[in-house]
Design a protein around this motif. Structure first.
Motif, PDB file in Angstrom:
ATOM      1  N   ARG A 194      -0.669  54.980  46.128  1.00 19.78           N
ATOM      2  CA  ARG A 194      -1.350  53.752  46.568  1.00 19.78           C
ATOM      3  C   ARG A 194      -0.722  52.530  45.888  1.00 19.78           C
ATOM      4  NH1 ARG A 194      -4.528  50.099  45.047  1.00 19.78           N
ATOM      5  NH2 ARG A 194      -4.730  50.953  42.935  1.00 19.78           N
ATOM      6  N   ARG A 201      -8.154  68.988  51.244  1.00 19.73           N
ATOM      7  CA  ARG A 201      -9.312  69.000  52.138  1.00 19.73           C
ATOM      8  C   ARG A 201      -9.529  70.394  52.717  1.00 19.73           C
ATOM      9  NH1 ARG A 201      -7.111  63.940  53.664  1.00 19.73           N
ATOM     10  NH2 ARG A 201      -6.114  64.906  55.481  1.00 19.73           N
ATOM     11  N   VAL A 260      -1.916  60.661  44.106  1.00 20.14           N
ATOM     12  CA  VAL A 260      -2.600  59.864  45.130  1.00 20.14           C
ATOM     13  C   VAL A 260      -2.693  58.398  44.720  1.00 20.14           C
ATOM     14  CG1 VAL A 260      -4.728  59.579  46.446  1.00 20.14           C
ATOM     15  CG2 VAL A 260      -3.876  61.885  45.913  1.00 20.14           C
ATOM     16  N   ASP A 295       5.125  61.013  52.566  1.00 20.39           N
ATOM     17  CA  ASP A 295       4.495  61.972  53.476  1.00 20.39           C
ATOM     18  C   ASP A 295       3.998  63.195  52.708  1.00 20.39           C
ATOM     19  OD1 ASP A 295       4.660  60.571  55.814  1.00 20.39           O
ATOM     20  OD2 ASP A 295       6.499  61.540  56.520  1.00 20.39           O
ATOM     21  N   GLU A 296       4.678  63.534  51.623  1.00 19.43           N
ATOM     22  CA  GLU A 296       4.270  64.697  50.830  1.00 19.43           C
ATOM     23  C   GLU A 296       2.886  64.475  50.222  1.00 19.43           C
ATOM     24  OE1 GLU A 296       4.914  68.510  50.079  1.00 19.43           O
ATOM     25  OE2 GLU A 296       6.516  67.266  50.909  1.00 19.43           O
ATOM     26  N   VAL A 297       2.550  63.229  49.912  1.00 19.08           N
ATOM     27  CA  VAL A 297       1.215  62.929  49.383  1.00 19.08           C
ATOM     28  C   VAL A 297       0.161  63.203  50.453  1.00 19.08           C
ATOM     29  CG1 VAL A 297      -0.260  61.145  48.385  1.00 19.08           C
ATOM     30  CG2 VAL A 297       2.181  61.218  47.813  1.00 19.08           C
ATOM     31  N   ARG A 298       0.449  62.830  51.677  1.00 21.67           N
ATOM     32  CA  ARG A 298      -0.496  63.098  52.768  1.00 21.67           C
ATOM     33  C   ARG A 298      -0.675  64.594  52.982  1.00 21.67           C
ATOM     34  NH1 ARG A 298       1.576  58.025  54.225  1.00 21.67           N
ATOM     35  NH2 ARG A 298       3.568  58.789  55.029  1.00 21.67           N
ATOM     36  N   HIS A 333      -0.361  66.836  50.612  1.00 22.36           N
ATOM     37  CA  HIS A 333      -1.184  67.256  49.469  1.00 22.36           C
ATOM     38  C   HIS A 333      -2.659  67.008  49.751  1.00 22.36           C
ATOM     39  CE1 HIS A 333      -3.112  67.207  45.527  1.00 22.36           C
ATOM     40  NE2 HIS A 333      -3.441  65.934  45.756  1.00 22.36           N
ATOM     41  N   GLU A 334      -2.992  65.828  50.277  1.00 18.78           N
ATOM     42  CA  GLU A 334      -4.398  65.513  50.551  1.00 18.78           C
ATOM     43  C   GLU A 334      -4.952  66.420  51.649  1.00 18.78           C
ATOM     44  OE1 GLU A 334      -5.334  61.012  49.651  1.00 18.78           O
ATOM     45  OE2 GLU A 334      -3.612  61.160  51.024  1.00 18.78           O
ATOM     46  N   TRP A 335      -4.121  66.747  52.624  1.00 25.18           N
ATOM     47  CA  TRP A 335      -4.560  67.659  53.681  1.00 25.18           C
ATOM     48  C   TRP A 335      -4.844  69.054  53.101  1.00 25.18           C
ATOM     49  CZ3 TRP A 335      -2.267  72.183  55.552  1.00 25.18           C
ATOM     50  CH2 TRP A 335      -2.833  72.715  56.704  1.00 25.18           C
ATOM     51  N   GLU A 384       9.840  57.355  53.072  1.00 28.75           N
ATOM     52  CA  GLU A 384       8.830  57.871  54.000  1.00 28.75           C
ATOM     53  C   GLU A 384       8.602  59.364  53.776  1.00 28.75           C
ATOM     54  OE1 GLU A 384       7.794  57.708  58.779  1.00 28.75           O
ATOM     55  OE2 GLU A 384       9.845  57.357  58.097  1.00 28.75           O
TER      56      GLU A 384
END
Length: 432
Positions: A399, A426, A395, A416-419, A421-423, A412
């Motif tokens: 950044r 959560r 993460v 997107d894989e980081v997003r 991971h964050e999903w 891209e």
């Protein structure tokens, strides 16, 4: 003909109120064209004179840009009549330009007689040679300038300039393509001769020959390709290896008739090949087979002096689409290759680990060690790999990388894989 001065003049005379995409086309700037298309520019846009973007690109003899526009949805049917006579496309020497003209329904605009005449012209250029034909046409005895240029997304050609005229040297590739469309079955030896006239794997002439032969998928092609294994010239061996690799790769039959023979051939061949380029091609072919036999054949070459060979090893362990949990030997080699001096090797090794199912902590730590790599592409692969392994270190690293660069779709996808991971994180926290 395809001329460098053509695009420069178009750029300087472009009206200021033309759309940005039209300006990029007039400037013959494929990178900018692709970025604008990715950002949502309309591929069907017209210039202030009403000329569609695709027709403008063809008129400027820019096959690279014309193909980009087609990829993003341009309709060649918007041109009034054929956008360019085939004779002029052949004279340009750009296979990408010819392909843009013949894309989808475009070939229906040209009668068979015109295609046959264009084939004869392409053969004349190929047999005469670009420099000699340029001198005949221009009457100039000056020095010929020669530079390598990108012709389409995957292949290059050389551009020859003399007397204010620039021609690309893709005529043999054009000949091969037109013969294919006319149903002419060129013999193996003839296609090989064309490829050897431009013996670089990224040259359109070489690529057109190997791809056509690889698609034939028959013993008539396989036998002479396999016989090249013992040829004293490494370029001949490289040609044979690539044709065999593509024959298996393009085989869509249920039986996969060439899988066993090509693996048998390549495993034995890899143990004795001395040329780095040929060995790299063989190892790429071995890596396209899953299983322990392929793995065992790759391992001895992990420390090879040539980065092309080490890169093939790193990529070969990926075993797409069903990557295994790595053996201890493979895991150790991948850890070493992620520290390789060559950025391309580190990148391939990191991607192999990223897409694998092995969750050994040492592999995640090795990817984390690449988050400050000097090469942005390597840093991106490390971020992507940690995200796929649900390692939170991705993460902050993402950044620091910032947003993906325009025109770089792979960036891209990695970010997107980081997003994702964050999903997932959560969702897990919500369940708890």
């Amino acid at each position: 003909m395809d001329t460098g001065t053509h695009s420069a003049a178009g750029a300087s005379s472009a009206p200021e109120d033309d759309p940005a995409l039209i300006g990029a086309i007039r400037a013959d700037d494929p990178g900018l064209v692709k970025r604008l298309l990715l950002e949502g520019a309309d591929p069907a846009v017209r210039d202030t004179h009403g000329t569609p973007a695709f027709c403008l690109a063809v008129g400027m003899r820019s096959g690279t840009v014309a193909q980009l526009l087609l990829t993003y949805g341009a309709d060649p049917g918007r041109c009034e009549g054929p956008p360019l006579p085939l004779r002029e496309a052949v004279d340009s020497g750009s296979p990408a330009l010819l392909e843009a003209l013949l894309d989808d329904g475009g070939r229906d605009r040209y009668p068979v007689s015109e295609m046959a005449e264009a084939t004869d012209l392409a053969r004349h250029w190929h047999e005469t040679g670009v420099e000699r034909e340029l001198r005949r046409r221009t009457g100039s005895q000056g020095a010929v300038a020669r530079v390598r240029v990108q012709d389409d997304e995957f292949t290059c050609v050389d551009a020859y300039s003399l007397g204010g005229v620039t021609v690309r040297d893709g005529h043999a590739a054009i000949l091969t393509r037109l013969e294919e469309l006319l149903g002419v079955h060129a013999p193996f030896g003839e296609l090989m001769g064309r490829a050897l006239s431009r013996p670089e794997q990224d040259h359109s002439v070489w690529a057109s020959a190997t791809i056509l032969l690889g698609n034939r998928g028959d013993q008539e092609t396989w036998a002479p390709a396999a016989a090249l294994r013992t040829h004293p010239d490494p370029v001949h061996r490289l040609f044979g290896a690539e044709v065999m690799r593509l024959t298996h790769l393009f085989d869509a039959g249920d039986e996969d008739a060439f899988a066993g023979p090509v693996l048998d051939m390549f495993v034995d061949w890899s143990a004795e090949e001395t040329d780095s380029a040929v060995l790299g091609e063989i190892l790429v072919g071995i890596g396209e087979h899953a299983g322990p036999r392929a793995t065992e054949a790759l391992l001895p070459h992990a420390g090879h002096h040539d980065e092309r060979v080490r890169r093939a090893v790193a990529h070969g362990f990926s075993a797409w689409p069903s990557p295994p949990v790595f053996s201890a030997a493979v895991r150790q080699v991948l850890l070493e290759l992620m520290r390789d001096p060559a950025p391309s090797v580190r990148w391939y090794a990191c991607l192999t680990v990223a897409d694998g199912r092995d969750r050994e902590p040492a592999l995640a730590d090795a990817m984390a060690a690449l988050l400050d790599d000097a090469d942005r592409r390597v840093r991106l692969s490390a971020v992507y790999g940690l995200a796929r392994h649900d390692d939170g270190r991705c993460v902050e690293a993402a950044r620091r990388l910032g947003p993906h660069r325009a025109g770089h779709a792979d960036e891209e996808r990695y970010l997107d894989e980081v997003r994702l991971h964050e999903w997932r994180r959560r969702e897990a926290e919500g369940v708890q």
